[in-house]
Scaffold this active site. Sequence first.
Site, PDB file in Angstrom:
ATOM      1  N   GLU A   1      78.151  21.504  44.084  1.00 23.76           N
ATOM      2  CA  GLU A   1      77.193  22.163  43.201  1.00 23.76           C
ATOM      3  C   GLU A   1      77.341  21.583  41.799  1.00 23.76           C
ATOM      4  O   GLU A   1      78.452  21.446  41.296  1.00 23.76           O
ATOM      5  CB  GLU A   1      77.440  23.670  43.183  1.00 23.76           C
ATOM      6  CG  GLU A   1      76.554  24.469  42.241  1.00 23.76           C
ATOM      7  CD  GLU A   1      75.078  24.279  42.527  1.00 23.76           C
ATOM      8  OE1 GLU A   1      74.352  23.879  41.587  1.00 23.76           O
ATOM      9  OE2 GLU A   1      74.659  24.507  43.676  1.00 23.76           O
TER      10      GLU A   1
ATOM     11  N   ASN B   1      77.788  15.940  40.790  1.00 21.08           N
ATOM     12  CA  ASN B   1      76.395  15.643  41.112  1.00 21.08           C
ATOM     13  C   ASN B   1      76.336  14.869  42.420  1.00 21.08           C
ATOM     14  O   ASN B   1      77.056  13.880  42.597  1.00 21.08           O
ATOM     15  CB  ASN B   1      75.750  14.823  39.993  1.00 21.08           C
ATOM     16  CG  ASN B   1      74.239  14.794  40.092  1.00 21.08           C
ATOM     17  OD1 ASN B   1      73.680  14.581  41.166  1.00 21.08           O
ATOM     18  ND2 ASN B   1      73.557  14.984  38.974  1.00 21.08           N
TER      19      ASN B   1
ATOM     20  N   ASP C   1      65.838  21.718  45.959  1.00 16.40           N
ATOM     21  CA  ASP C   1      64.654  21.730  45.102  1.00 16.40           C
ATOM     22  C   ASP C   1      63.642  20.737  45.684  1.00 16.40           C
ATOM     23  O   ASP C   1      63.950  19.558  45.854  1.00 16.40           O
ATOM     24  CB  ASP C   1      65.042  21.306  43.683  1.00 16.40           C
ATOM     25  CG  ASP C   1      63.940  21.569  42.674  1.00 16.40           C
ATOM     26  OD1 ASP C   1      62.754  21.478  43.045  1.00 16.40           O
ATOM     27  OD2 ASP C   1      64.258  21.851  41.509  1.00 16.40           O
TER      28      ASP C   1
ATOM     29  N   GLU D   1      67.584  31.816  51.599  1.00 19.30           N
ATOM     30  CA  GLU D   1      67.038  32.045  52.936  1.00 19.30           C
ATOM     31  C   GLU D   1      66.749  33.522  53.157  1.00 19.30           C
ATOM     32  O   GLU D   1      65.686  33.891  53.676  1.00 19.30           O
ATOM     33  CB  GLU D   1      68.037  31.527  53.967  1.00 19.30           C
ATOM     34  CG  GLU D   1      67.520  31.472  55.378  1.00 19.30           C
ATOM     35  CD  GLU D   1      68.431  30.655  56.274  1.00 19.30           C
ATOM     36  OE1 GLU D   1      68.170  30.621  57.487  1.00 19.30           O
ATOM     37  OE2 GLU D   1      69.396  30.050  55.766  1.00 19.30           O
TER      38      GLU D   1
END
Length: 212
Positions: free
Chosen positions: A69, A96, A118, A194
């Site tokens: 993350e 990253n 995303d 979700e």
Amino acid sequence: MRIRHKPWAKDMIAQHPEIIIPAPEENKGRWRNLFGKEAPLEIEIGTGKGQFITAMAERHPDRLFIGIEREESVIVSALKKLLERPLANARLLYVNAKDLTDYFAEGEVDAIYLNFSDPWPKKRHEKRRLTYHTFLENYKKVLKPGGRIELRTDNQGFFEYSIASMSRFGMVIDKVSLDWHASADFDGITTEYEDKFSEKGQKIYRLEASFR
């Protein structure tokens, strides 16, 4: 989605190097040594608040999990989950994903999870999509031969783009579900996103793909 800034996040990350691994490049090719066992190594890119990876680690103690993350104000939520329920087979990286090959050696990883990435719907942002060919190239390098990618999304456009991108790259699409929660294979393990989308009645799309 706007991320609420948490000014204390950086200090909290620094206080728990046993979970959020500092200098992860030093473990490249040696992650199983850090865990202290030989087992399949699986990574989730964009682990968010950690619901998926903690549930997977609990259900599959015979596998090793690393959540990646890049947002410090998000990864601390995953950290809190692992502090509340310590799991010897789960760790986090605050890095990253575009630099994946800096942290994992060739063929070191068994599976990669891309959960509710995303979609970057604008064409000019295509290179940021986690299934763009430059990302796929990095996945291929770190995955073992036959290693798999599992993707879930609520975004039909991103799902279709990902299938096309993977196919152009020479990947094999092994499984496709257009309504994952209605599938006989649904395992009940979900992410925070979700749950949010499913509760609104939105279908969850899922695929498994591999390099040959």
